[in-house]
Design a protein around this motif. Structure first.
Motif, PDB file in Angstrom:
ATOM      1  N   GLU A  72     -28.777 -22.943-107.804  1.00  0.00           N
ATOM      2  CA  GLU A  72     -27.823 -22.314-108.718  1.00  0.00           C
ATOM      3  C   GLU A  72     -26.884 -23.340-109.337  1.00  0.00           C
ATOM      4  OE1 GLU A  72     -24.097 -20.432-109.977  1.00  0.00           O
ATOM      5  OE2 GLU A  72     -24.313 -21.644-108.161  1.00  0.00           O
TER       6      GLU A  72
ATOM      7  N   GLU B 205     -31.957 -14.313-108.856  1.00  0.00           N
ATOM      8  CA  GLU B 205     -31.557 -15.097-110.025  1.00  0.00           C
ATOM      9  C   GLU B 205     -32.249 -16.455-110.043  1.00  0.00           C
ATOM     10  OE1 GLU B 205     -27.518 -17.148-111.935  1.00  0.00           O
ATOM     11  OE2 GLU B 205     -27.361 -15.715-110.273  1.00  0.00           O
TER      12      GLU B 205
ATOM     13  N   ASN C 276     -35.759 -16.121-111.079  1.00  0.00           N
ATOM     14  CA  ASN C 276     -35.852 -15.980-112.537  1.00  0.00           C
ATOM     15  C   ASN C 276     -35.648 -17.319-113.239  1.00  0.00           C
ATOM     16  OD1 ASN C 276     -36.262 -13.212-112.271  1.00  0.00           O
ATOM     17  ND2 ASN C 276     -34.094 -12.716-112.491  1.00  0.00           N
ATOM     18  N   ASN C 277     -34.732 -18.126-112.719  1.00  0.00           N
ATOM     19  CA  ASN C 277     -34.520 -19.453-113.304  1.00  0.00           C
ATOM     20  C   ASN C 277     -35.779 -20.306-113.212  1.00  0.00           C
ATOM     21  OD1 ASN C 277     -31.867 -19.196-114.185  1.00  0.00           O
ATOM     22  ND2 ASN C 277     -30.981 -19.926-112.263  1.00  0.00           N
TER      23      ASN C 277
END
Length: 392
Positions: A128, A268, A271-272
């Protein structure tokens, strides 16, 4: 840059999940029972590999950052094989820290330097933070960012720990008020090895003191083409592994104040990875099927594996809605079922990945490059001084 994975490969290669004994297992003279007992008491609970990544995020480094995002997971996958000596059950614990420097958006009072994340073993959070990086022109003070990481991070005092800095950039190593030599000697005093990666011509990196910055601490100097594109080979197994990854996510049981947030971060980062390229998503999925991916702070399956007493300590409202109102035995049965399901999926992913790697090896049209070999050789040479070896 095709080769930033080698920076991360280098960076991450020596690590995996925890161990109760140090890697530095040298032959010693026989000790008395008293001395043996004392050495056991004094021995640290875990041995660590501590890696600080110092990345230039000035305008010219977009390629560097993009490749860091793309290559994190297949490098992590390489590091599942590190072990302490010849003991297959003895694995060092990995901690990674991330700094950015040379960005105009950062405070000039802080030397255009920012700690993005301190030492952490949370792979989702590291991902992240990498995806949060943006570039903007600035002043690149290599000596100062090295010194800042030495001061701010807890490097520990265990002589058996492997402590490494990897700094990447493309401006002279001499910029800034703080002399890079002072920072390098401070690193050496802390038993921290500085490895330098110059994004540009090899000889230019030498003339601008990148090599000298590494040499002082016994580290390695490397030069890379940071704008070179990464070549991913699609395989017949990719789609199946990605589908299994979705099933794997359903085995995670979030709990506590962090649970919902961390589970959302998990999705997330999936998805990245997909947004970068399908191959990156596959590599992340493989990482999630390994011992490297541990989430005891928010996942009940991992938490109970670490400490079965946690169930009696959790409050009703800290449990996910589907487990509220259930007895402790009912919760344990539910968790055990999810654990068994997870292990089955992880095994399937590992088996498919073995076939995937064989397919890639057969269809690889070009060598991975001399940089990768140089980086892996460098990290193994440095790690061997702490008696690290690899399963493969």
């Amino acid at each position: 840059m095709k080769y930033l994975k080698h920076l991360f490969g280098t960076v991450l290669f020596v690590a995996v999940a925890g161990t109760s004994y140090g890697c530095n297992l040298k032959a010693t003279e026989p000790m008395s029972t008293t001395l043996i007992a004392k050495s056991i008491v004094d021995k640290p609970a875990k041995q660590y590999v501590k890696i600080a990544l110092l990345l230039d995020t000035s305008n010219s480094m977009d390629g560097l950052i993009n490749q860091a995002k793309a290559q994190l997971w297949d490098i992590v996958n390489e590091f599942t094989h590190a072990k302490c000596g010849n003991d297959r059950s003895s694995r060092p614990s990995l901690q990674i820290a991330l700094y950015e420097y040379g960005n105009d958006n950062l405070s000039s009072n802080e030397g255009y330097i920012r700690q993005v994340i301190g030492f952490s073993d949370d792979l989702d959070e590291i991902s992240e933070k990498l995806f949060s990086l943006t570039t903007n022109g600035g002043e690149e003070y290599c000596g100062e960012v090295i010194q800042t990481s030495l001061k701010q991070l807890d490097w520990g005092k265990n002589a058996d720990d492997l402590k490494m800095i990897f700094i990447a950039g493309n401006e002279p190593f001499t910029q800034g008020k703080l002399n890079y030599k002072d920072a390098a000697y401070n690193a050496k005093e802390k038993d921290v090895v500085v490895n330098t990666i110059f994004c540009g011509n090899y000889e230019q990196g030498i003339s601008t003191m990148w090599k000298n910055g590494a040499t002082i601490t016994g580290g390695d100097y490397m030069a890379i083409d940071h704008n070179r594109q990464v070549v991913h080979i699609a395989t017949p197994y990719d789609d199946v592994i990605i589908r299994l990854n979705s099933q794997l996510n359903n085995t995670y049981i979030s709990y506590g104040s962090l649970g919902r947030q961390k589970k959302a971060m998990q999705s997330e980062q999936d998805n990245n990875a997909v947004a970068m390229e399908a191959a990156v998503a596959v590599k992340r999925s493989v990482s999630k099927s390994s011992r490297m991916y541990k989430n005891s702070q928010w996942d009940l399956v991992d938490a109970i594996e670490d400490d079965e007493e946690i169930l009696s300590e959790l409050k009703e409202e800290e449990l996910p809605q589907e487990l509220q109102g259930k007895s402790e035995n009912e919760i344990k049965t539910y968790v055990d079922a999810k654990k068994a399901e997870r292990e089955k999926i992880q095994k399937e992913i590992q088996e498919l990945n073995a076939k995937r790697e064989a397919y890639i090896a057969k269809n690889q049209k070009e060598e991975t490059g001399e940089l990768e070999n140089a980086l892996l050789s460098a990290i193994k040479a440095q790690a061997s001084k702490k008696n690290y070896t690899w399963d493969k």
